[in-house]
Design an enzyme around this catalytic site. Structure first.
Site, PDB file in Angstrom:
ATOM      1  N   ASN A 180       0.586  -0.002  10.466  1.00  0.00           N
ATOM      2  CA  ASN A 180       0.171  -0.658  11.709  1.00  0.00           C
ATOM      3  C   ASN A 180      -0.178  -2.123  11.457  1.00  0.00           C
ATOM      4  O   ASN A 180      -1.005  -2.704  12.169  1.00  0.00           O
ATOM      5  CB  ASN A 180      -1.012   0.075  12.353  1.00  0.00           C
ATOM      6  CG  ASN A 180      -2.262   0.082  11.475  1.00  0.00           C
ATOM      7  OD1 ASN A 180      -2.162   0.153  10.252  1.00  0.00           O
ATOM      8  ND2 ASN A 180      -3.436   0.030  12.083  1.00  0.00           N
TER       9      ASN A 180
ATOM     10  N   ASP B 192       0.855   4.826   7.062  1.00  0.00           N
ATOM     11  CA  ASP B 192      -0.207   3.977   6.515  1.00  0.00           C
ATOM     12  C   ASP B 192      -0.883   3.213   7.648  1.00  0.00           C
ATOM     13  O   ASP B 192      -0.618   2.037   7.864  1.00  0.00           O
ATOM     14  CB  ASP B 192       0.392   3.016   5.477  1.00  0.00           C
ATOM     15  CG  ASP B 192      -0.648   2.076   4.881  1.00  0.00           C
ATOM     16  OD1 ASP B 192      -1.841   2.418   4.911  1.00  0.00           O
ATOM     17  OD2 ASP B 192      -0.260   1.002   4.382  1.00  0.00           O
ATOM     18  N   PHE B 193      -1.741   3.909   8.379  1.00  0.00           N
ATOM     19  CA  PHE B 193      -2.506   3.276   9.449  1.00  0.00           C
ATOM     20  C   PHE B 193      -3.869   2.896   8.878  1.00  0.00           C
ATOM     21  O   PHE B 193      -4.655   3.772   8.501  1.00  0.00           O
ATOM     22  CB  PHE B 193      -2.706   4.233  10.630  1.00  0.00           C
ATOM     23  CG  PHE B 193      -1.484   4.444  11.489  1.00  0.00           C
ATOM     24  CD1 PHE B 193      -0.223   4.038  11.066  1.00  0.00           C
ATOM     25  CD2 PHE B 193      -1.591   5.064  12.726  1.00  0.00           C
ATOM     26  CE1 PHE B 193       0.906   4.248  11.854  1.00  0.00           C
ATOM     27  CE2 PHE B 193      -0.479   5.273  13.526  1.00  0.00           C
ATOM     28  CZ  PHE B 193       0.774   4.869  13.089  1.00  0.00           C
ATOM     29  N   GLU B 194      -4.148   1.611   8.820  1.00  0.00           N
ATOM     30  CA  GLU B 194      -5.422   1.131   8.290  1.00  0.00           C
ATOM     31  C   GLU B 194      -6.214   0.438   9.399  1.00  0.00           C
ATOM     32  O   GLU B 194      -5.654   0.010  10.401  1.00  0.00           O
ATOM     33  CB  GLU B 194      -5.179   0.201   7.101  1.00  0.00           C
ATOM     34  CG  GLU B 194      -4.410   0.892   5.974  1.00  0.00           C
ATOM     35  CD  GLU B 194      -4.239   0.039   4.723  1.00  0.00           C
ATOM     36  OE1 GLU B 194      -5.165  -0.729   4.390  1.00  0.00           O
ATOM     37  OE2 GLU B 194      -3.173   0.148   4.074  1.00  0.00           O
ATOM     38  N   ALA B 195      -7.516   0.342   9.202  1.00  0.00           N
ATOM     39  CA  ALA B 195      -8.418  -0.238  10.206  1.00  0.00           C
ATOM     40  C   ALA B 195      -8.344   0.517  11.529  1.00  0.00           C
ATOM     41  O   ALA B 195      -8.452  -0.068  12.613  1.00  0.00           O
ATOM     42  CB  ALA B 195      -8.101  -1.722  10.423  1.00  0.00           C
TER      43      ALA B 195
END
Length: 344
Positions: A93, A138-141
């Protein structure tokens, strides 16, 4: 006589095969190398492919309507297929417009049925078109209030991919407990994510970074605490730990010039600055300081061959699926040899 001749010939063949295998040793357990589409990543893959058995191509993102964007690094995929290395497509993202991971973008795709279906359908198309073994989400934050929504999203996507015989790996920040006050790690429900994903890549790096105070990128006890928590919540044979192929250089006076230092860059920096690296016993990492031309003091934290080997061995200690390296492009063979020794 014929019987003994057959035995002798068979033994000779076995010895030859053993010697060949020894010379062309492959990675033990799961060893994933994260790559980009650049030349440096490709060169690392061709040089050090025998040290890994999977690559994850970090070249895809998506829009708020669920449309997948990005390009498949065809040279890397072709080479990996030739060497029988499994390939994963990383979908993150990350939003180029804000130069960061976008929690609101992730929230939009998770909550909108049309966008979620488009996103999932396109993952399947992408995997089939480029013969990817699996998808690495890989979804971060992720926004703290989206903890349940993200778990449901992983369930939805994983089940859809599974029906098409496509594996799912989910990257999550390292943590040693569920803390509602930790906005960065709280959104990731290890138990629920681990229930549906085939693998969970725990990002055991960036314990400290240039966004905060100087410190180890991945201290031994921090990694241990994270893995202990991980295997309590997730089956150990699904867990993959991370190993950083970089360090951080903090400008103590002017944080805006603090920067990441790649593996190969560190040795030349030490030589140029005539620095004296020291092993920090508490963290199990290396550190040194120097003063630049502006008279600014710098503090650098990083890993060397010995500390990489020690930390890689934790994969064996906790009996997890393997290790992942972030990222290919500026590391040396000594780095990979350290991982191999550690994971044996």
């Amino acid at each position: 006589m014929k019987k003994w001749l057959i035995i002798a010939v068979s033994l000779a063949i076995a010895i030859v095969l053993f010697m060949y295998t020894k010379g062309e040793a492959k990675a033990a357990g799961m060893t994933v190398g994260y790559t980009t589409g650049d030349t440096a990543s490709y060169n690392s893959l061709t040089k050090y492919h025998t040290y890994m058995n999977a690559i994850a191509t970090d070249t895809f993102a998506f829009e708020k309507n669920g449309q997948i964007i990005g390009d498949a690094p065809t040279k890397q995929l072709t080479y990996a297929k030739k060497k029988k290395i499994k390939t994963w497509a990383v979908i993150s993202n990350y939003n180029d417009a804000i130069y960061d991971f976008d929690g609101d973008l992730a929230s939009r795709v998770m909550s909108n049925k049309t966008a979620k279906k488009r996103f999932t359908d396109q993952l399947i198309t992408l995997a089939k078109k480029h013969s990817y073994y699996g998808i690495n989400i890989d979804f971060e934050a992720v926004n703290p209030e989206d903890r349940a929504a993200y778990s449901n999203f992983i369930q939805y996507v994983s089940q859809a991919l599974n029906k098409k015989h496509i594996k799912t790996m989910v990257s999550v920040p390292a943590k040693s407990a569920d803390d509602k006050n930790d906005d960065w790690s709280w959104p990731y429900d290890y138990a629920k994510i681990g229930k549906y994903a085939d693998f969970v890549q725990v990002m055991t790096y960036d314990e400290h970074g240039i966004w905060g105070e100087p410190g180890s990128v991945a201290s031994t006890n921090w990694i241990k605490s994270s893995l202990q928590f991980s295997v309590k919540k997730i089956k150990a044979n699904k867990v993959i730990m991370g190993i950083p192929a970089y360090g951080y250089d903090w400008d103590v006076k002017d944080g805006s010039t603090s920067t990441i230092r790649e593996w190969n860059e560190l040795k030349s920096l030490i030589k140029k600055q005539k620095a004296k690296p020291a092993f920090n016993k508490k963290s199990g990492s290396m550190t040194f300081s120097y003063v630049d031309k502006k008279k600014h003091k710098h503090v650098v934290w990083y890993e060397n061959e010995k500390t990489v080997q020690t930390k890689s061995h934790l994969a064996k200690q906790y009996k997890i699926a393997g290790v992942s390296v972030y990222a290919l492009g500026n590391e040396s063979e000594s780095f990979w040899k350290a991982i191999r020794k550690g994971t044996k």
